[in-house]
Design a protein around this motif. Structure first.
Motif, mmCIF file in Angstrom:
data_model
loop_
_atom_site.group_PDB
_atom_site.id
_atom_site.type_symbol
_atom_site.label_atom_id
_atom_site.label_comp_id
_atom_site.label_asym_id
_atom_site.label_seq_id
_atom_site.Cartn_x
_atom_site.Cartn_y
_atom_site.Cartn_z
ATOM 1 N N HIS A 144 -16.673 -6.247 -79.402
ATOM 2 C CA HIS A 144 -15.557 -6.590 -80.279
ATOM 3 C C HIS A 144 -15.081 -5.308 -80.944
ATOM 4 C CE1 HIS A 144 -18.261 -6.465 -83.900
ATOM 5 N NE2 HIS A 144 -19.151 -6.785 -82.980
ATOM 6 N N LEU A 145 -13.920 -5.368 -81.537
ATOM 7 C CA LEU A 145 -13.329 -4.167 -82.111
ATOM 8 C C LEU A 145 -14.090 -3.702 -83.349
ATOM 9 C CD1 LEU A 145 -9.515 -4.983 -81.863
ATOM 10 C CD2 LEU A 145 -10.805 -3.363 -80.455
ATOM 11 N N PHE A 146 -14.302 -2.404 -83.415
ATOM 12 C CA PHE A 146 -14.862 -1.746 -84.595
ATOM 13 C C PHE A 146 -13.777 -0.867 -85.205
ATOM 14 C CE2 PHE A 146 -18.909 -3.130 -83.424
ATOM 15 C CZ PHE A 146 -19.918 -2.579 -84.197
ATOM 16 N N ALA A 147 -13.858 -0.665 -86.499
ATOM 17 C CA ALA A 147 -13.039 0.345 -87.163
ATOM 18 C C ALA A 147 -13.974 1.342 -87.839
ATOM 19 C CB ALA A 147 -12.113 -0.300 -88.193
ATOM 20 N N PHE A 148 -13.692 2.625 -87.673
ATOM 21 C CA PHE A 148 -14.427 3.679 -88.364
ATOM 22 C C PHE A 148 -13.454 4.417 -89.277
ATOM 23 C CE2 PHE A 148 -17.237 3.125 -84.717
ATOM 24 C CZ PHE A 148 -18.498 3.286 -85.276
ATOM 25 N N LEU A 161 -14.253 -8.395 -86.677
ATOM 26 C CA LEU A 161 -15.423 -9.039 -87.261
ATOM 27 C C LEU A 161 -16.046 -8.039 -88.220
ATOM 28 C CD1 LEU A 161 -17.436 -11.395 -87.380
ATOM 29 C CD2 LEU A 161 -18.619 -10.368 -85.419
ATOM 30 N N LEU A 162 -16.116 -8.402 -89.491
ATOM 31 C CA LEU A 162 -16.532 -7.477 -90.545
ATOM 32 C C LEU A 162 -17.888 -7.881 -91.112
ATOM 33 C CD1 LEU A 162 -13.129 -7.401 -92.475
ATOM 34 C CD2 LEU A 162 -13.896 -5.773 -90.728
ATOM 35 N N HIS A 163 -18.704 -6.878 -91.399
ATOM 36 C CA HIS A 163 -20.007 -7.119 -92.026
ATOM 37 C C HIS A 163 -20.556 -5.797 -92.541
ATOM 38 C CE1 HIS A 163 -24.404 -7.658 -92.236
ATOM 39 N NE2 HIS A 163 -24.110 -8.914 -92.520
ATOM 40 N N PRO A 164 -21.113 -5.808 -93.785
ATOM 41 C CA PRO A 164 -21.140 -6.911 -94.753
ATOM 42 C C PRO A 164 -19.995 -6.800 -95.753
ATOM 43 C CG PRO A 164 -22.652 -5.189 -95.447
ATOM 44 C CD PRO A 164 -21.990 -4.692 -94.185
ATOM 45 N N MET A 177 -36.355 9.152 -92.924
ATOM 46 C CA MET A 177 -35.157 9.642 -92.245
ATOM 47 C C MET A 177 -33.910 8.842 -92.609
ATOM 48 S SD MET A 177 -36.615 10.420 -88.409
ATOM 49 C CE MET A 177 -34.958 10.786 -87.821
ATOM 50 N N GLY A 178 -34.083 7.551 -92.934
ATOM 51 C CA GLY A 178 -32.923 6.723 -93.217
ATOM 52 C C GLY A 178 -32.056 6.551 -91.981
ATOM 53 N N ILE A 179 -30.740 6.605 -92.157
ATOM 54 C CA ILE A 179 -29.793 6.499 -91.042
ATOM 55 C C ILE A 179 -29.457 7.908 -90.573
ATOM 56 C CG2 ILE A 179 -27.519 5.661 -90.330
ATOM 57 C CD1 ILE A 179 -27.720 3.613 -92.625
ATOM 58 N N PRO A 180 -29.916 8.305 -89.383
ATOM 59 C CA PRO A 180 -29.732 9.698 -88.948
ATOM 60 C C PRO A 180 -28.275 10.130 -88.836
ATOM 61 C CG PRO A 180 -31.404 8.600 -87.619
ATOM 62 C CD PRO A 180 -30.745 7.546 -88.446
ATOM 63 N N GLU A 181 -27.406 9.234 -88.375
ATOM 64 C CA GLU A 181 -25.996 9.571 -88.203
ATOM 65 C C GLU A 181 -25.187 8.917 -89.320
ATOM 66 O OE1 GLU A 181 -22.978 10.957 -87.898
ATOM 67 O OE2 GLU A 181 -23.783 11.584 -85.939
ATOM 68 N N GLY A 182 -24.868 9.701 -90.344
ATOM 69 C CA GLY A 182 -24.221 9.156 -91.524
ATOM 70 C C GLY A 182 -22.846 8.578 -91.275
ATOM 71 N N ARG A 183 -22.201 8.971 -90.180
ATOM 72 C CA ARG A 183 -20.856 8.459 -89.918
ATOM 73 C C ARG A 183 -20.851 6.967 -89.603
ATOM 74 N NH1 ARG A 183 -18.895 13.161 -85.837
ATOM 75 N NH2 ARG A 183 -21.054 12.842 -85.160
ATOM 76 N N TRP A 184 -22.027 6.404 -89.280
ATOM 77 C CA TRP A 184 -22.095 4.958 -89.077
ATOM 78 C C TRP A 184 -21.812 4.197 -90.370
ATOM 79 C CZ3 TRP A 184 -21.938 1.726 -85.175
ATOM 80 C CH2 TRP A 184 -22.235 2.192 -83.892
ATOM 81 N N TYR A 219 -18.459 -2.897 -88.936
ATOM 82 C CA TYR A 219 -19.508 -3.872 -88.603
ATOM 83 C C TYR A 219 -20.820 -3.114 -88.546
ATOM 84 C CZ TYR A 219 -21.955 -7.727 -86.278
ATOM 85 O OH TYR A 219 -22.831 -8.737 -85.962
ATOM 86 N N PHE A 220 -21.683 -3.385 -89.519
ATOM 87 C CA PHE A 220 -22.927 -2.635 -89.635
ATOM 88 C C PHE A 220 -23.864 -3.448 -90.514
ATOM 89 C CE2 PHE A 220 -25.116 1.548 -90.793
ATOM 90 C CZ PHE A 220 -25.593 1.752 -89.512
ATOM 91 N N TYR A 221 -25.105 -3.014 -90.639
ATOM 92 C CA TYR A 221 -26.042 -3.727 -91.510
ATOM 93 C C TYR A 221 -26.049 -3.146 -92.918
ATOM 94 C CZ TYR A 221 -29.010 0.219 -90.077
ATOM 95 O OH TYR A 221 -29.502 1.478 -89.805
ATOM 96 N N TRP A 222 -25.327 -2.090 -93.131
ATOM 97 C CA TRP A 222 -25.232 -1.422 -94.422
ATOM 98 C C TRP A 222 -23.786 -1.505 -94.890
ATOM 99 C CZ3 TRP A 222 -29.760 0.590 -96.410
ATOM 100 C CH2 TRP A 222 -29.669 1.317 -97.596
ATOM 101 N N ALA A 223 -23.577 -1.447 -96.181
ATOM 102 C CA ALA A 223 -22.215 -1.542 -96.709
ATOM 103 C C ALA A 223 -21.395 -0.337 -96.267
ATOM 104 C CB ALA A 223 -22.242 -1.630 -98.228
#
Length: 358
Positions: free
Chosen positions: A272-276, A351-354, A315-322, A327-331
């Motif tokens: 599905h479509l993502f927006a960055f 589809l947006l989350h969260p 390490m957290g999320i290695p690629e901060g651009r995510w 649509y992700f598990y983090w805000a």
């Protein structure tokens, strides 16, 4: 969502709200306690679609478990639901902080129909990659590319290799590999909105969270971020039966994915479509492909250099651009997209989350 699903298309969907009651001292098996809690916890207009559960209730169902919290065991309540409402062949689980900039019923219906048309040939290999649409004319070209990459017949065909050491696979017996259209017209037991990746060697914080399977580290498994899925009654029953018998479990994001993989059931990642919203400007399609695909060929979206998993050892999320994804598990950028959409900005169906508010 209620209007668009239960009403808009003639009742093809029925909406339920699973309510996690945090008070473990309440006996929800007692009708009086249940009804009083329902009245206190749920607005009147939603009570006839609300179903209450708490950890003691789940413990009664799964006594061999040590974990019943929603974060790690999101599907236990859904498994109980499936036994309580056996008339539903498939169940969509959507989180309360998801939003869609379009018609939800149409999106869910189209996802199921599209997945039904997908062949099983190299399906798990396609499932483990993000579909970056700008690289391909369409999904068929992408699929043909993956088929060419695995023309040596090394792709998964049936249950995961070695699955028989852990469970007795219940999926269909695979035909000969020359049957390239195997699975076309078959409804999927599992639909996800994110790739289903191999977590072994990924440094994911839950990579080694495997209980009741021996040897745990060798368990063939898959996971997909965000526990929003469509699961079949068959899949939920297989998960439930194994968990009740042995107490075996992995975390929520791995549960239906891993059981589908082990049993050789049809599971499909629905693109599905993502927006960055990149702070450093636009990114080319090739650059985006390099950002999201850093793993081995069989699971290109994973590997030790994957950028979107929450990793251990600080390490957290290695690629901060995510963190700018819609649509992700983090805000990420989902709340901003939703705010703009509700204030009249035209956008693609996303589809947006969260989205925690609004």
């Amino acid at each position: 969502m209620i209007a668009e699903t239960a009403l808009d298309i003639g009742g093809r969907f029925q909406v339920f709200i699973l309510v996690d009651v945090k008070d473990g001292g309440l006996d929800l098996f007692d009708d009086r306690v249940y009804n009083e809690t329902l009245k206190k916890s749920v607005p009147d207009e939603f009570r006839d679609m609300a179903l209450l559960f708490n950890e003691p209730l789940l413990r009664e169902w799964y006594p061999k478990f040590s974990e019943h919290g929603a974060q790690d065991q999101m599907y236990q309540a859904l498994q109980v639901f499936s036994y309580s409402f056996p008339e539903f062949d498939y169940v969509w689980q959507l989180e309360m902080d998801a939003r869609y900039t379009g018609n939800v019923a149409t999106m869910l219906t189209n996802a199921g129909l599209w997945a039904e048309r997908q062949p099983r040939k190299n399906l798990w290999e396609r499932n483990a990659r993000w579909f970056v649409s700008g690289l391909w004319d369409d999904y068929s070209e992408f699929s043909a590319h993956v088929d060419e990459e695995f023309s040596d017949d090394s792709g998964i065909w049936g249950p995961a290799p070695g699955a028989e050491h852990y469970i007795k696979p219940q999926g269909p017996t695979p035909p000969d590999r020359q049957h390239a259209t195997w699975g076309v017209g078959e409804a999927a037991d599992l639909l996800t909105f994110a790739p289903m990746i191999d977590t072994i060697g990924s440094n994911w914080t839950y990579e080694h969270t495997v209980h009741g399977f021996q040897p745990g580290d060798g368990l063939p498994r898959r996971m997909g971020i965000v526990s929003m899925t469509r699961t079949s009654r068959r899949l939920l029953r297989l998960i439930s039966a194994e968990q009740r018998a042995t107490g075996a479990w992995v975390v929520s994001e791995s549960t239906p994915e891993t059981w589908s993989f082990l049993h050789g059931l049809k599971a499909v990642y629905v693109p599905h479509l993502f927006a960055f919203n990149f702070e450093d400007g636009d990114m080319s399609t090739v650059e985006l492909d390099n950002m999201v695909h850093r793993g081995p060929a069989h699971s290109l979206a994973s590997g030790e250099k994957t950028g979107f998993l929450w990793c251990e050892n600080g390490m957290g999320i290695p690629e901060g651009r995510w963190l700018s994804a819609s649509y992700f598990y983090w805000a990420g950028d989902a709340p901003n997209v939703w705010w703009d959409y509700t204030n009249g900005t035209c956008t693609y169906p996303l589809l947006l989350h969260p989205v925690k508010q609004g």
